[in-house]
Each structure stands twice: as C-alpha cells, then as structure tokens.
Design an enzyme around this catalytic site. Structure first.
Site, PDB file in Angstrom:
ATOM      1  N   GLU A   1      34.967  43.661  42.497  1.00  0.00           N
ATOM      2  CA  GLU A   1      35.306  43.434  41.032  1.00  0.00           C
ATOM      3  C   GLU A   1      35.891  42.122  40.803  1.00  0.00           C
ATOM      4  O   GLU A   1      37.094  42.070  40.467  1.00  0.00           O
ATOM      5  CB  GLU A   1      36.279  44.552  40.711  1.00  0.00           C
ATOM      6  CG  GLU A   1      35.563  45.917  40.809  1.00  0.00           C
ATOM      7  CD  GLU A   1      36.700  46.992  40.754  1.00  0.00           C
ATOM      8  OE1 GLU A   1      37.989  46.565  40.799  1.00  0.00           O
ATOM      9  OE2 GLU A   1      36.626  48.108  40.773  1.00  0.00           O
ATOM     10  N   PRO A   2      35.191  41.146  41.057  1.00  0.00           N
ATOM     11  CA  PRO A   2      35.591  39.903  40.690  1.00  0.00           C
ATOM     12  C   PRO A   2      35.915  39.346  39.399  1.00  0.00           C
ATOM     13  O   PRO A   2      34.875  39.513  38.616  1.00  0.00           O
ATOM     14  CB  PRO A   2      34.654  38.827  41.470  1.00  0.00           C
ATOM     15  CG  PRO A   2      33.373  39.485  41.471  1.00  0.00           C
ATOM     16  CD  PRO A   2      33.618  40.925  41.467  1.00  0.00           C
TER      17      PRO A   2
ATOM     18  N   ARG B   1      49.086  31.392  30.864  1.00  0.00           N
ATOM     19  CA  ARG B   1      49.493  31.356  32.251  1.00  0.00           C
ATOM     20  C   ARG B   1      50.638  30.706  33.017  1.00  0.00           C
ATOM     21  O   ARG B   1      51.483  30.888  33.987  1.00  0.00           O
ATOM     22  CB  ARG B   1      48.296  31.012  33.077  1.00  0.00           C
ATOM     23  CG  ARG B   1      47.132  32.099  32.658  1.00  0.00           C
ATOM     24  CD  ARG B   1      45.949  32.049  33.594  1.00  0.00           C
ATOM     25  NE  ARG B   1      46.025  32.490  35.061  1.00  0.00           N
ATOM     26  CZ  ARG B   1      46.395  31.669  36.016  1.00  0.00           C
ATOM     27  NH1 ARG B   1      46.305  30.333  35.877  1.00  0.00           N
ATOM     28  NH2 ARG B   1      46.335  32.306  37.155  1.00  0.00           N
TER      29      ARG B   1
ATOM     30  N   CYS C   1      57.526  27.480  18.698  1.00  0.00           N
ATOM     31  CA  CYS C   1      59.039  27.236  18.453  1.00  0.00           C
ATOM     32  C   CYS C   1      59.868  27.970  19.711  1.00  0.00           C
ATOM     33  O   CYS C   1      60.497  28.861  19.247  1.00  0.00           O
ATOM     34  CB  CYS C   1      59.521  27.551  17.038  1.00  0.00           C
ATOM     35  SG  CYS C   1      58.957  26.028  16.043  1.00  0.00           S
ATOM     36  N   GLU C   2      59.711  27.811  20.772  1.00  0.00           N
ATOM     37  CA  GLU C   2      60.690  28.183  21.791  1.00  0.00           C
ATOM     38  C   GLU C   2      60.243  27.466  22.952  1.00  0.00           C
ATOM     39  O   GLU C   2      59.130  26.797  22.954  1.00  0.00           O
ATOM     40  CB  GLU C   2      60.622  29.672  22.154  1.00  0.00           C
ATOM     41  CG  GLU C   2      59.416  30.311  22.523  1.00  0.00           C
ATOM     42  CD  GLU C   2      59.527  31.814  22.901  1.00  0.00           C
ATOM     43  OE1 GLU C   2      60.039  32.116  23.614  1.00  0.00           O
ATOM     44  OE2 GLU C   2      59.284  32.685  21.710  1.00  0.00           O
TER      45      GLU C   2
HETATM   46  C1  LIG Z   1      42.199  42.641  37.518  1.00  0.00           C
HETATM   47  C2  LIG Z   1      41.422  43.391  38.185  1.00  0.00           C
HETATM   48  C3  LIG Z   1      40.215  42.676  38.846  1.00  0.00           C
HETATM   49  C4  LIG Z   1      39.875  41.235  38.949  1.00  0.00           C
HETATM   50  O1  LIG Z   1      40.881  40.428  39.425  1.00  0.00           O
HETATM   51  P1  LIG Z   1      40.654  38.970  39.534  1.00  0.00           P
HETATM   52  O2  LIG Z   1      41.927  38.256  40.223  1.00  0.00           O
HETATM   53  O3  LIG Z   1      40.514  38.268  38.258  1.00  0.00           O
HETATM   54  O4  LIG Z   1      39.466  38.646  40.296  1.00  0.00           O
HETATM   55  C5  LIG Z   1      39.637  43.547  39.550  1.00  0.00           C
HETATM   56  N1  LIG Z   1      39.804  44.862  39.705  1.00  0.00           N
HETATM   57  C6  LIG Z   1      40.606  45.516  39.047  1.00  0.00           C
HETATM   58  C7  LIG Z   1      40.856  46.778  38.943  1.00  0.00           C
HETATM   59  C8  LIG Z   1      41.443  44.912  38.132  1.00  0.00           C
HETATM   60  O5  LIG Z   1      42.623  45.027  37.270  1.00  0.00           O
END
Ligand SMILES: *Cc1c(COP(=O)(O)O)cnc(C)c1O
Length: 400
Positions: free
Chosen positions: A260-261, A299, A329-330
C-alpha cells in the site's frame, strides 16, 4: 526540472499552486512492479497521500488498486472507477456501521481490532471474509525489536493476541483471507524488513485459506539532497524470493503479496509553487516571506520535514542563507537558514517532494483559500482543481 515551464505555469495559474507530473507517478509505479516482477505482487495506492480524482484515475490506468482509510476515500475510489475488489479499506478506530457500509459497497475489509472482528463475526459468520491487521510491535529503521512489554501503538491486533484472534475465528466462523502489517516506518535496511516479514509468515501458519498477505507500506523517498530512499529493486528481489518460498511451504502457490504505497508513488511527482511577498532583514536572519504557509504544506511544522526549496525565478543566482516563512499568524516556518539562490521579492519558489501529504493536509486556517492543482505530463498542463474563493468559506455555514 524545466524552470521555464514551471515559471510559465505559475504565471498562467497564479500561486500558491500545486503541480503534479504524471510521468513521475508512472515511473514510480513501474519501479515497483518491476522490482517485484518475480512474484505475484499487487500495489494498492494509499490515497490519503493525495486524493485528487485525476490522480486516482492515473493510478487506476497504471493498474494499481486503492488503499483507503475512510468511507469517503472508498466513495472517491469508486467514483474514480476502481472496481470494489480492487479497493482495500484499512481504517483505524472507525465504527462498526462504517465498516458495514464499506462491506455493502463490496470492498475488501481490513479489520484492526478484536472487538469489531468479533461483532462482525457474530453478525455475518462464515459469509464474511476479511483481512486482519496484525501489529508485530516492530521498530524498523535501524533497530529490530519486538516489545513484549508495553504496547504503545493504537494500530492493529497485537501479535500477542493470536490465541484470542483464533478463538474468535473458531467461534464465529468468520473467514480470514489475508493478514496485514503496516509498521509505518521508512525502510532503508532491507534485512530489517525481511525479518519482520518472517513474523507475519509465522502468523500465517495459524490461518488456512489465506489468499494474500499485505505488507502495507514504509517505502521511503529521498527528501534532502544526498538522502537515500528505500532500495526498492534490492528489496523487491529479496522479498519476492522469500515470499515464493513461504507460499510454497504454506501450500498456496498462487498467494499474492500486497503493498500500500502512498508517498513512494506521488511524493516526488508534486511541487508547490509560491511567490515571495517580502524579504525581511533582522539583525540575525534574512526572512523570505511567501504567499503560503502551513495551511497549505504542514509537513515542516508538523513533522520537522525537510522540503528542498528552489528559487525558479533566479536559479543561477548566488546562494545565500534564508529562513523561509509563511504568512500564517503564528510561527510558520518552512526552512531555517537554508541556502537558496538569491531571492528577490516576487520571485517564485518551488517546494519539491510536495505530492504526498501536501494538498491533502491543507486547511482554511486564517480563512485563506486552498491552492489550485495543475497536472503536467504527456499532455499540456491542465487544471485539476480550482483555486478556492473566499466565498467557499461560507458555503457550508448556516446563516440567518
Ligand atoms: C498511510 C498508510 C499507508 C501509506 O504510507 P506511505 O508512507 O505514504 O507510503 C499505507 N497503508 C496504510 C494502512 C496507511 O495508513
């Protein structure tokens, strides 16, 4: 990068502006599929990184599935044209009702706690087939450690609760079709990752009939010059070999490995263009104040993240030290004492690696509009989200 093109886009669409390059998304997707071509790997884009519908469609065209963490993301994914079976719903601490709603929509469910698993099991019994999220209590990124003592993450079902998990499966008849792990770490050392995967293989032995294991994400991209990213080609080769051995021993040679990238696919594709409002000299510091802030890119303030900043109006100017700040404004600092080629008022600065968790985490704080988004790549630049207007801030408010 093509400075002339980006200057032209800034002039045409105005700033602050997010720009995404579809060719970089395609390059990153190809790197992943090639790295894991030795096994049956599938990649589900974690759309919480960047959920613009045009970006989702690009990833769908490339062949990716979608990883979602809210029912809203599930709906966006379906709207973008993803088939429900190509979407996985991996929420944390959401209600049983939301999970049942996702089930109605036909997507894959990834359950991250025993309470909901038990309730689902009692309600649906053997008609339900789900993935479970396991927390192996691993700290990747240098140290490999299973903490048997305190457990300080809210994610997943603890590796120490496997007995309880098996009891729920037996007593309710719910089927476990996948096991999942997402350590959330930025992996640089492939051996750490391989060791943690071994733990998941051990868990798999408790569940016959698995169709996949899902290793979440944790792929790092370089942010600073000289930074290293996850050596994906090396990881792909080693992990594919280890997975192929595992699935043969397990007895399902067709088992898939899922990922899941988020960041890996879209971070480098994105740029935030801002304009310099003011150069302000104090006794100790030169500030470059820009027409954006942590309301648009949080970030640096939230994670101390480093984003490379380039002055695309004067790329060849002499380098000087600047503290680049936003207009909120902070305290609102993008970079402290950063070497950047000389900045003059009205110069356009470009933040690199702004594709992931950039626009997506933006807000209307200080009643400022969110930026527009533009897509570049093989075709001419194209607006994929309009800049907000101040009247949008009133849209959902109920007035007398
Ligand atoms: C956020 C998340 C990701 C992706 O993470 P990255 O660091 O953006 O690759 C994959 N799986 C799950 C369950 C997440 O919550």
């Amino acid at each position: 990068m093509d400075h002339a093109l980006f200057n032209h886009i800034a002039a045409e669409y105005g700033t602050p502006l997010y720009v995404y390059d579809s060719r970089i998304i395609a390059r990153q997707y190809r790197r992943l599929t090639q790295a894991f071509s030795g096994t049956d790997a599938r990649f589900f884009y974690a759309c919480k990184a960047l959920s613009n519908i045009s970006i989702l469609r690009i990833l769908k065209e490339l062949g990716a599935g979608l990883d979602t963490v809210s029912i809203g993301e599930v709906q966006l994914g379906l709207h973008a044209g993803f088939e429900p079976q190509n979407i996985i719903f991996t929420p944390n601490c959401v209600s049983l009702e939301e999970i049942l709603e996702a089930r109605e929509l036909g997507v894959n469910l990834n359950i991250d706690n025993l309470s909901i698993l038990e309730q689902l099991g009692h309600r649906l019994g053997s008609s339900a087939s789900v993935c479970v999220r396991i927390n192996p209590h691993i700290m990747a990124g240098g140290n490999y450690k299973i903490s048997t003592g305190h457990i300080d993450s809210k994610f997943g079902i603890s590796i120490h609760q496997m007995r309880h998990l098996e009891r729920i499966v037996k007593s309710t008849g719910i089927h476990i079709k996948g096991i999942h792990m997402h350590t959330g770490s930025e992996i640089l050392d492939t051996s750490v990752f391989l060791q943690s995967v071994d733990i998941l293989y051990d868990v798999a032995a408790h569940f016959p009939g698995l169709e996949f294991i899902d290793l979440g994400s944790g792929f790092k991209v370089p942010y600073k010059p000289g930074d290293e990213g996850t050596p994906i080609e090396e990881l792909g080769q080693q992990l594919s070999a280890s997975f192929n051995t595992f699935r043969t021993e397990y007895g399902n040679p067709h088992m898939q490995i899922w990922f899941e990238p988020g960041k890996f696919l879209v971070s480098e594709s994105g740029y935030l263009l801002v304009s310099t409002n003011v150069i302000k000299h104090t006794t100790a510091t030169v500030f470059a104040g820009v027409n954006s802030g942590f309301n648009h890119l949080i970030r640096p303030m939230l994670y101390d993240a480093y984003h490379r900043i380039e002055n695309i109006s004067n790329p060849l100017g002499a380098e000087r030290l600047y503290t680049v700040v936003g207009n909120i404004c902070e305290t609102d600092t993008f970079a402290w004492d950063r070497k950047i080629s000389e900045i003059r008022e009205k110069d356009i600065l470009c933040f690199h690696n702004a594709g992931a968790y950039g626009f997506e985490m933006s807000s209307n704080y200080n009643s400022r509009e969110k930026p527009a988004e533009v897509l570049i790549g093989d075709d001419a630049p194209r607006l994929i989200r309009k800049r907000q207007h101040w009247k949008d801030l009133l849209r959902d408010q109920v007035q007398e």
